[in-house]
Design a protein around this motif. Structure first.
Motif, mmCIF file in Angstrom:
data_model
loop_
_atom_site.group_PDB
_atom_site.id
_atom_site.type_symbol
_atom_site.label_atom_id
_atom_site.label_comp_id
_atom_site.label_asym_id
_atom_site.label_seq_id
_atom_site.Cartn_x
_atom_site.Cartn_y
_atom_site.Cartn_z
ATOM 1 N N GLN A 143 -1.451 14.816 5.811
ATOM 2 C CA GLN A 143 -2.215 14.984 4.576
ATOM 3 C C GLN A 143 -3.680 15.295 4.861
ATOM 4 N N LYS A 144 -4.218 14.752 5.940
ATOM 5 C CA LYS A 144 -5.609 15.049 6.312
ATOM 6 C C LYS A 144 -5.768 16.517 6.673
ATOM 7 N N LYS B 167 6.675 11.453 -0.171
ATOM 8 C CA LYS B 167 7.222 10.408 -1.039
ATOM 9 C C LYS B 167 8.423 9.724 -0.385
ATOM 10 N N ILE B 168 9.278 10.513 0.245
ATOM 11 C CA ILE B 168 10.453 9.934 0.907
ATOM 12 C C ILE B 168 10.020 9.020 2.047
ATOM 13 N N ILE B 169 9.051 9.480 2.835
ATOM 14 C CA ILE B 169 8.588 8.680 3.979
ATOM 15 C C ILE B 169 7.903 7.406 3.505
ATOM 16 N N LEU B 170 7.074 7.493 2.466
ATOM 17 C CA LEU B 170 6.381 6.306 1.957
ATOM 18 C C LEU B 170 7.376 5.294 1.387
ATOM 19 N N ALA B 171 8.412 5.775 0.711
ATOM 20 C CA ALA B 171 9.441 4.861 0.205
ATOM 21 C C ALA B 171 10.161 4.164 1.358
ATOM 22 N N LEU B 172 10.441 4.920 2.425
ATOM 23 C CA LEU B 172 11.082 4.332 3.604
ATOM 24 C C LEU B 172 10.168 3.310 4.269
ATOM 25 N N CYS B 173 8.880 3.637 4.353
ATOM 26 C CA CYS B 173 7.912 2.703 4.950
ATOM 27 C C CYS B 173 7.825 1.407 4.143
ATOM 28 N N THR B 174 7.912 1.505 2.822
ATOM 29 C CA THR B 174 7.872 0.315 1.966
ATOM 30 C C THR B 174 8.956 -0.674 2.369
ATOM 31 N N VAL B 175 10.171 -0.155 2.570
ATOM 32 C CA VAL B 175 11.288 -1.022 2.957
ATOM 33 C C VAL B 175 11.092 -1.538 4.377
ATOM 34 N N LEU B 176 10.619 -0.695 5.287
ATOM 35 C CA LEU B 176 10.436 -1.098 6.682
ATOM 36 C C LEU B 176 9.399 -2.205 6.830
ATOM 37 N N PHE B 177 8.441 -2.247 5.937
ATOM 38 C CA PHE B 177 7.409 -3.287 6.013
ATOM 39 C C PHE B 177 7.806 -4.551 5.239
ATOM 40 N N VAL C 289 0.840 -1.202 0.000
ATOM 41 C CA VAL C 289 0.000 0.000 0.000
ATOM 42 C C VAL C 289 0.875 1.252 0.000
ATOM 43 N N CYS C 290 1.931 1.265 0.826
ATOM 44 C CA CYS C 290 2.846 2.405 0.846
ATOM 45 C C CYS C 290 3.517 2.595 -0.509
ATOM 46 N N PHE C 291 3.935 1.478 -1.112
ATOM 47 C CA PHE C 291 4.595 1.579 -2.410
ATOM 48 C C PHE C 291 3.618 2.066 -3.476
ATOM 49 N N ALA C 292 2.363 1.578 -3.431
ATOM 50 C CA ALA C 292 1.360 2.033 -4.385
ATOM 51 C C ALA C 292 1.085 3.524 -4.210
ATOM 52 N N SER C 293 1.023 3.988 -2.977
ATOM 53 C CA SER C 293 0.813 5.419 -2.730
ATOM 54 C C SER C 293 1.998 6.241 -3.226
ATOM 55 N N PHE C 294 3.191 5.684 -3.067
ATOM 56 C CA PHE C 294 4.396 6.358 -3.552
ATOM 57 C C PHE C 294 4.370 6.496 -5.078
ATOM 58 N N THR C 295 4.026 5.422 -5.788
ATOM 59 C CA THR C 295 4.037 5.462 -7.252
ATOM 60 C C THR C 295 2.865 6.246 -7.830
ATOM 61 N N GLN C 296 1.727 6.263 -7.125
ATOM 62 C CA GLN C 296 0.547 6.960 -7.633
ATOM 63 C C GLN C 296 0.492 8.421 -7.204
ATOM 64 N N GLY C 297 1.415 8.840 -6.312
ATOM 65 C CA GLY C 297 1.475 10.240 -5.910
ATOM 66 C C GLY C 297 0.369 10.686 -4.993
ATOM 67 N N TRP C 298 -0.247 9.732 -4.275
ATOM 68 C CA TRP C 298 -1.411 10.075 -3.444
ATOM 69 C C TRP C 298 -1.541 9.054 -2.322
ATOM 70 N N PHE C 299 -1.754 9.538 -1.097
ATOM 71 C CA PHE C 299 -2.064 8.651 0.035
ATOM 72 C C PHE C 299 -3.515 8.895 0.437
ATOM 73 N N VAL C 300 -3.778 9.919 1.238
ATOM 74 C CA VAL C 300 -5.151 10.378 1.438
ATOM 75 C C VAL C 300 -5.319 11.773 0.860
ATOM 76 N N ASN C 301 -4.213 12.315 0.391
ATOM 77 C CA ASN C 301 -4.174 13.588 -0.303
ATOM 78 C C ASN C 301 -2.948 13.549 -1.212
ATOM 79 N N LYS C 302 -2.737 14.563 -1.981
ATOM 80 C CA LYS C 302 -1.606 14.585 -2.897
ATOM 81 C C LYS C 302 -0.292 14.595 -2.128
#
Length: 701
Positions: free
Chosen positions: A683-684, A639-649, A620-633
């Motif tokens: 983002q909220k 993007k840096i945090i989501l990429a880091l979360c991808t590896v951490l998970f 999910v983190c990686f998908a949000s990173f590639t799509q440019g959106w989590f719950v907001n743009k």
């Protein structure tokens, strides 16, 4: 004012045409040819059921008869030329488009005899093993040539061309430069190994096709013809249609359910897509995105247990593990990938300001389940046989087909009785429907059977000594760097997959690269910990990237199928589908080193569920990173945090290994959760500039 020209697209006719394109039976048979095809298909299915259930027959005989049926069907249904020509030639002499002629019938007869030759002279061939006589060489040569031609007709020129290159390499080996040269083989040895042994055409790929793959394809075809595919789609719409972007979520779930049974990307697209793609477009999804979502969901069907694709059964044979172990290893990556795709549909709906479908427009979930619960019985039977009874895959699906057959005959009889027909007419129609489903299941196997047989030629060439030479060449090319070798394998799989079926692509790449991947990875450690890569992880790596080729532009036949239904550009659809499928590409790169994701040596159910949860969060983190959106743009920090979360998970030890021992690697997941919450809250707090999309009025689905 000129009227807009109406589209000539017809979903039902296109669905049938695309299924024929995938499986190879493109000809519009009629009369004698049509009836002969029906009879051959029915005989093929009955033979396969008998050999799986109650007839003991030599394995080579099963493979030879399996190939005979497949190659005969192809020559009887696909002409040599796709299009007739006019001019000085008489059209009656040429092979016209969608029309077979006497020449094709002659080819079919010679091909059938060549495939059966190993049975007809089995005792003689066994007594002169490795020393073929002239007759052996003639029939062997005919089989190779006619198999290559039949494969060209059924799946295109790519695989026969590659097989021909390998054949040429075998004979030209002694005359090549030193870094490519090897001792080669003479005609007798080559023909003997290819056509009179279990190391070539009649090797492991064809064995798997002739046993479990045929039965699973038959099971999926029968279930779909009985109405199971439509039931899964309606059930998904009923359960998810009211959520934001509900039609797309339902498309993902429906494709997952049907894909788990069919194990075919294109069959999945044309089965579910004719319903879900127009519905997504009606909700507001752009045509290319609607098609791409369906393509991405259908492509992943080959990864989802319990059926997966034909290649999964070949993995079990190559790695020498029960099929249930392959399904177990593939479970978390497959279902986590679907979770990420569901999230992508939510992200796309959020970007467009969509809402869900009104409940008044949705089918009633309870009523849908009440009407179609019977379709769950054969699936539950299959799962019980595989997981709890732990029978072989062949026996499990055979028993599931028996249950499905009883269900089909019974429901058809009862349905026709309700319409007022006599018992005799009801029994006649029920039997006819069952026999037609058996024949359809067989004709759907023609492409798979010939792909595995032709791939057997390549495997046979490798076993002649070519494999060691190619292995050495690949090692030199990768400079003994495991990361570079992974990149080479991934890119080669994607490129080959543009012209090859998934099964053939996997066989070639696994034969050439899987042993090297394991050997090079055995010398790699992460933060001082030696993480030996299991052979199963290497084979799954090859499979994943081979499957992704189904929607990789510029070819991607699944993307073309989805684009035609959506009336969108196939290239745009392929690019968008591939961008969605990047979420799947990250998984093999991660589980190659983090074997927990494929449950390697994980025997605790709570631990397995924890790993599944972490993998889902990572995708999910990686998908949000590639799509440019989590719950907001996303902004740059997000993007840096989501990429880091991808590896951490997905592989926390890459980061936690700097400060923590391997046993405490999942402590990094807690940090990942905290970072996800941080991104969510920030983002909220930002204003959402997306305006709600005005939804159209709906009729009941």
């Amino acid at each position: 004012m000129k009227r807009k020209k109406e589209s000539a697209f017809k979903p039902d006719s296109y669905r049938e045409e695309m299924l024929k394109v995938e499986h190879g039976l493109r000809g519009e048979g009629s009369g004698f040819t049509e009836n002969l095809t029906l009879i051959i298909g029915l005989m093929w299915s009955l033979f396969q059921l008998a050999s799986a259930g109650f007839i003991l027959i030599d394995a080579i005989f099963v493979r030879a008869i399996h190939l005979t049926f497949a190659i005969s069907l192809v020559y009887l249904n696909i002409p040599m030329l796709k299009q007739g020509k006019t001019g000085d030639w008489d059209k009656r002499i040429l092979l016209a488009m969608n029309r077979v002629t006497v020449i094709d019938y002659i080819f079919a007869i010679f091909a059938a005899f060549s495939a059966l030759y190993i049975i007809l002279d089995y005792t003689g061939i066994a007594s002169r093993a490795g020393l073929p006589i002239t007759r052996d060489l003639i029939f062997g040569f005919l089989l190779i040539i006619l198999l290559l031609e039949a494969t060209r007709r059924v799946i295109g020129p790519a695989l026969p061309t590659i097989a021909t290159v390998f054949i040429v390499y075998v004979f030209s080996g002694p005359y090549l430069p030193d870094f490519l040269a090897f001792k080669g083989a003479n005609i007798s040895r080559f023909i003997s190994q290819m056509t009179m042994d279990s190391e070539g055409i009649y090797g492991v790929p064809l064995q798997v096709s002739a046993t479990v793959v045929f039965l699973f394809v038959l099971f999926g075809t029968m279930l779909e013809r009985a109405g199971g595919g439509q039931f899964f789609i309606r059930l998904a719409i009923a359960g998810l249609g009211h959520f934001k972007g509900g039609a797309a979520k339902a498309a993902v779930l429906g494709s997952a359910l049907t894909g788990m049974i069919s194990g075919s990307s294109i069959a999945n697209v044309v089965t579910t897509g004719t319903f879900t793609i127009p519905l997504m477009k009606k909700m507001g999804y752009p045509s290319a995105k609607a098609a791409a979502i369906e393509v991405a969901a259908s492509t992943n069907g080959q990864l989802a247990p319990p059926v997966m694709g034909a290649a999964a059964f070949i993995i079990a044979e190559y790695v020498n593990v029960p099929y249930i172990e392959v399904a177990k290893a593939a479970a978390i990556p497959a279902f986590a990938s679907y979770v990420a795709l569901l999230w992508i549909t939510h992200v796309e709906a959020s970007k467009l300001g969509m809402q869900g479908l009104p409940k008044s427009a949705l089918p009633n979930a309870k009523e849908t389940l009440k009407e179609g619960w019977i379709f769950l019985i054969p699936i539950c039977m299959l799962l019980y046989e595989l997981i709890f009874a732990q029978h072989s895959a062949e026996m499990s699906v055979f028993r599931a087909i028996c249950v499905l057959s009883v269900m089909m005959l019974g429901t058809s009889f009862i349905r026709n009785r309700i319409y007022g027909l006599s018992r005799f007419e009801c029994a006649k129609l029920a039997l006819k429907e069952w026999l037609l489903s058996l024949s359809a299941g067989a004709t759907n196997m023609a492409g798979v059977a010939l792909a595995t047989a032709c791939a057997g030629i390549i495997v046979g060439c490798i076993s002649l000594g070519l494999g060691q030479q190619i292995t050495t060449f690949v090692e030199i090319l990768s400079m003994n760097n495991i990361i570079l070798l992974l990149a080479i394998t991934a890119i080669a799989s994607l490129l080959l997959g543009m012209g090859l079926p998934t099964t053939a692509n996997y066989i070639i790449m696994a034969s050439l690269t899987a042993p090297i991947l394991v050997r090079l990875a055995s010398n790699v450690d992460i933060h001082g910990v030696d993480l030996a890569v299991p052979l199963l992880a290497a084979h799954l790596f090859c499979l994943y990237f081979g499957i992704l080729a189904d929607d990789t532009p510029p070819v991607g036949l699944a993307a073309y199928a989805g684009a035609a239904i959506a009336e969108a550009s196939p290239i745009t659809t392929g690019i968008q589908g591939f961008w969605y499928d990047i979420r799947t590409a990250i998984l093999p790169l991660m589980f190659f080193f983090n074997h927990d994701i494929i449950l390697w040596n994980i025997h605790s159910f709570p631990m397995g569920m924890f790993i599944f949860g972490m993998t889902c969060l990572g995708t999910v983190c990686f998908a949000s990173f590639t799509q440019g959106w989590f719950v907001n743009k996303n902004n740059t920090l997000d993007k840096i945090i989501l990429a880091l979360c991808t590896v951490l998970f997905l592989n926390p030890f890459l980061i936690t290994g700097f400060i923590l021992p391997y046993e405490y690697r999942y402590a990094g997941s807690l940090v990942g959760m905290a970072l996800m919450v941080f991104v969510y809250c920030t983002q909220k707090a930002r204003p959402n500039t997306v305006k709600p999309l005005k939804m159209p009025k709906y009729e009941s689905i």
